[in-house]
Write a protein that holds these residues in place. Structure first.
Motif, mmCIF file in Angstrom:
data_model
loop_
_atom_site.group_PDB
_atom_site.id
_atom_site.type_symbol
_atom_site.label_atom_id
_atom_site.label_comp_id
_atom_site.label_asym_id
_atom_site.label_seq_id
_atom_site.Cartn_x
_atom_site.Cartn_y
_atom_site.Cartn_z
ATOM 1 N N PRO A 1 31.611 35.257 50.556
ATOM 2 C CA PRO A 1 31.556 35.696 51.956
ATOM 3 C C PRO A 1 32.889 36.300 52.410
ATOM 4 N N ARG A 2 32.794 37.448 53.065
ATOM 5 C CA ARG A 2 34.007 38.094 53.604
ATOM 6 C C ARG A 2 34.528 37.302 54.802
ATOM 7 N N ARG A 3 35.842 37.355 54.982
ATOM 8 C CA ARG A 3 36.529 36.741 56.123
ATOM 9 C C ARG A 3 36.242 35.239 56.250
ATOM 10 N N ARG A 4 36.016 34.600 55.113
ATOM 11 C CA ARG A 4 35.808 33.154 55.077
ATOM 12 C C ARG A 4 36.568 32.584 53.892
ATOM 13 N N THR A 5 36.883 31.348 53.962
ATOM 14 C CA THR A 5 37.568 30.683 52.862
ATOM 15 C C THR A 5 36.536 30.229 51.835
ATOM 16 N N THR A 6 36.842 30.465 50.566
ATOM 17 C CA THR A 6 35.988 29.986 49.486
ATOM 18 C C THR A 6 36.820 29.054 48.624
ATOM 19 N N LEU A 7 36.400 27.828 48.500
ATOM 20 C CA LEU A 7 37.115 26.837 47.704
ATOM 21 C C LEU A 7 36.577 26.859 46.273
ATOM 22 N N ILE A 8 37.482 27.039 45.331
ATOM 23 C CA ILE A 8 37.153 26.959 43.910
ATOM 24 C C ILE A 8 37.728 25.631 43.427
ATOM 25 N N CYS A 9 36.862 24.722 43.003
ATOM 26 C CA CYS A 9 37.368 23.407 42.598
ATOM 27 C C CYS A 9 36.827 23.022 41.230
ATOM 28 N N GLY A 10 37.523 22.128 40.597
ATOM 29 C CA GLY A 10 37.136 21.640 39.288
ATOM 30 C C GLY A 10 38.302 20.929 38.636
ATOM 31 N N SER A 11 38.057 20.367 37.479
ATOM 32 C CA SER A 11 39.108 19.623 36.779
ATOM 33 C C SER A 11 40.082 20.582 36.104
ATOM 34 N N ALA A 12 41.169 20.026 35.635
ATOM 35 C CA ALA A 12 42.208 20.823 34.970
ATOM 36 C C ALA A 12 41.617 21.538 33.758
ATOM 37 N N GLY A 13 41.944 22.804 33.638
ATOM 38 C CA GLY A 13 41.529 23.578 32.478
ATOM 39 C C GLY A 13 40.137 24.174 32.537
ATOM 40 N N CYS A 14 39.442 24.056 33.676
ATOM 41 C CA CYS A 14 38.062 24.554 33.742
ATOM 42 C C CYS A 14 37.980 26.042 34.098
ATOM 43 N N GLY A 15 39.112 26.669 34.475
ATOM 44 C CA GLY A 15 39.109 28.110 34.725
ATOM 45 C C GLY A 15 39.277 28.542 36.163
ATOM 46 N N LYS A 16 39.692 27.639 37.032
ATOM 47 C CA LYS A 16 39.860 27.982 38.447
ATOM 48 C C LYS A 16 40.867 29.104 38.648
ATOM 49 N N THR A 17 42.000 29.025 37.986
ATOM 50 C CA THR A 17 43.053 30.028 38.143
ATOM 51 C C THR A 17 42.604 31.376 37.607
ATOM 52 N N ILE A 18 42.013 31.393 36.433
ATOM 53 C CA ILE A 18 41.554 32.650 35.832
ATOM 54 C C ILE A 18 40.462 33.279 36.692
ATOM 55 N N LEU A 19 39.517 32.484 37.168
ATOM 56 C CA LEU A 19 38.461 33.005 38.041
ATOM 57 C C LEU A 19 39.066 33.614 39.299
ATOM 58 N N SER A 20 39.981 32.909 39.918
ATOM 59 C CA SER A 20 40.610 33.397 41.151
ATOM 60 C C SER A 20 41.397 34.678 40.903
ATOM 61 N N LEU A 21 42.180 34.702 39.844
ATOM 62 C CA LEU A 21 42.957 35.898 39.539
ATOM 63 C C LEU A 21 42.058 37.074 39.171
ATOM 64 N N GLU A 22 41.007 36.806 38.416
ATOM 65 C CA GLU A 22 40.095 37.893 38.051
ATOM 66 C C GLU A 22 39.412 38.462 39.293
ATOM 67 N N PHE A 23 39.033 37.609 40.219
ATOM 68 C CA PHE A 23 38.450 38.065 41.487
ATOM 69 C C PHE A 23 39.432 38.966 42.229
ATOM 70 N N LEU A 24 40.682 38.550 42.332
ATOM 71 C CA LEU A 24 41.688 39.348 43.033
ATOM 72 C C LEU A 24 41.991 40.658 42.306
ATOM 73 N N ILE A 25 42.116 40.595 40.995
ATOM 74 C CA ILE A 25 42.429 41.794 40.206
ATOM 75 C C ILE A 25 41.289 42.803 40.279
ATOM 76 N N ARG A 26 40.059 42.336 40.074
ATOM 77 C CA ARG A 26 38.916 43.250 40.142
ATOM 78 C C ARG A 26 38.751 43.808 41.550
ATOM 79 N N GLY A 27 39.021 42.998 42.549
ATOM 80 C CA GLY A 27 38.952 43.486 43.930
ATOM 81 C C GLY A 27 39.951 44.597 44.178
ATOM 82 N N ALA A 28 41.147 44.446 43.644
ATOM 83 C CA ALA A 28 42.179 45.468 43.805
ATOM 84 C C ALA A 28 41.831 46.733 43.035
ATOM 85 N N LEU A 29 41.398 46.593 41.789
ATOM 86 C CA LEU A 29 41.139 47.751 40.935
ATOM 87 C C LEU A 29 39.843 48.476 41.276
#
Length: 93
Positions: free
Chosen positions: A32-60
Motif C-alpha cells: 500500500p502506498r503512503r502506509r507503513t509495511t512491516l516486514i518481520c521474521g527471524s534472523a536470516g529469513c531475508g527481511k533485509t534483502i526483500l526490503s532492499l530489493e523493493f527499494l532498488i526495483r522501485g528506484a530503477l
C-alpha cells in the motif's frame, strides 16, 4: 475471504508495485502506498534483502525514492549483500 471479496476490499487502495516476481501477485499489486509495511521474521529469513530489493526495483523501474535505515549492518555490508544480486547500491545512492 474469497477472491471476489479481495477484489472489492482493495478497490481504492493505491499500491506500489514491488517488481519482485510473485510478490505483486500475492499482495494484489504490491505494498500500500503512503502506509507503513512491516516486514518481520527471524534472523536470516531475508527481511533485509526483500526490503532492499523493493527499494532498488522501485528506484530503477518506477523512479520512486526510498529510504533504508539499518541498525546492525553498515552501508558497506549492505552494498556487498546486494552486489551478489547484481545491483550497485552505491551507484543508486
Amino acid at each position: 475471504m474469497n477472491r471476489s471479496n479481495h477484489t472489492n476490499h482493495r478497490r481504492g487502495l493505491s499500491k506500489a508495485p514491488t517488481g519482485i516476481h510473485g510478490l505483486d501477485e500475492i499482495t494484489f499489486g504490491g505494498f500500500p502506498r503512503r502506509r507503513t509495511t512491516l516486514i518481520c521474521g527471524s534472523a536470516g529469513c531475508g527481511k533485509t534483502i526483500l526490503s532492499l530489493e523493493f527499494l532498488i526495483r522501485g528506484a530503477l523501474r518506477y523512479n520512486e525514492p526510498g529510504v533504508f535505515i539499518a541498525f546492525e549492518e553498515t552501508a558497506e555490508e549492505l552494498a556487498k549483500n546486494v552486489a551478489s544480486l547484481g545491483y550497485d547500491l552505491n551507484d543508486l545512492i
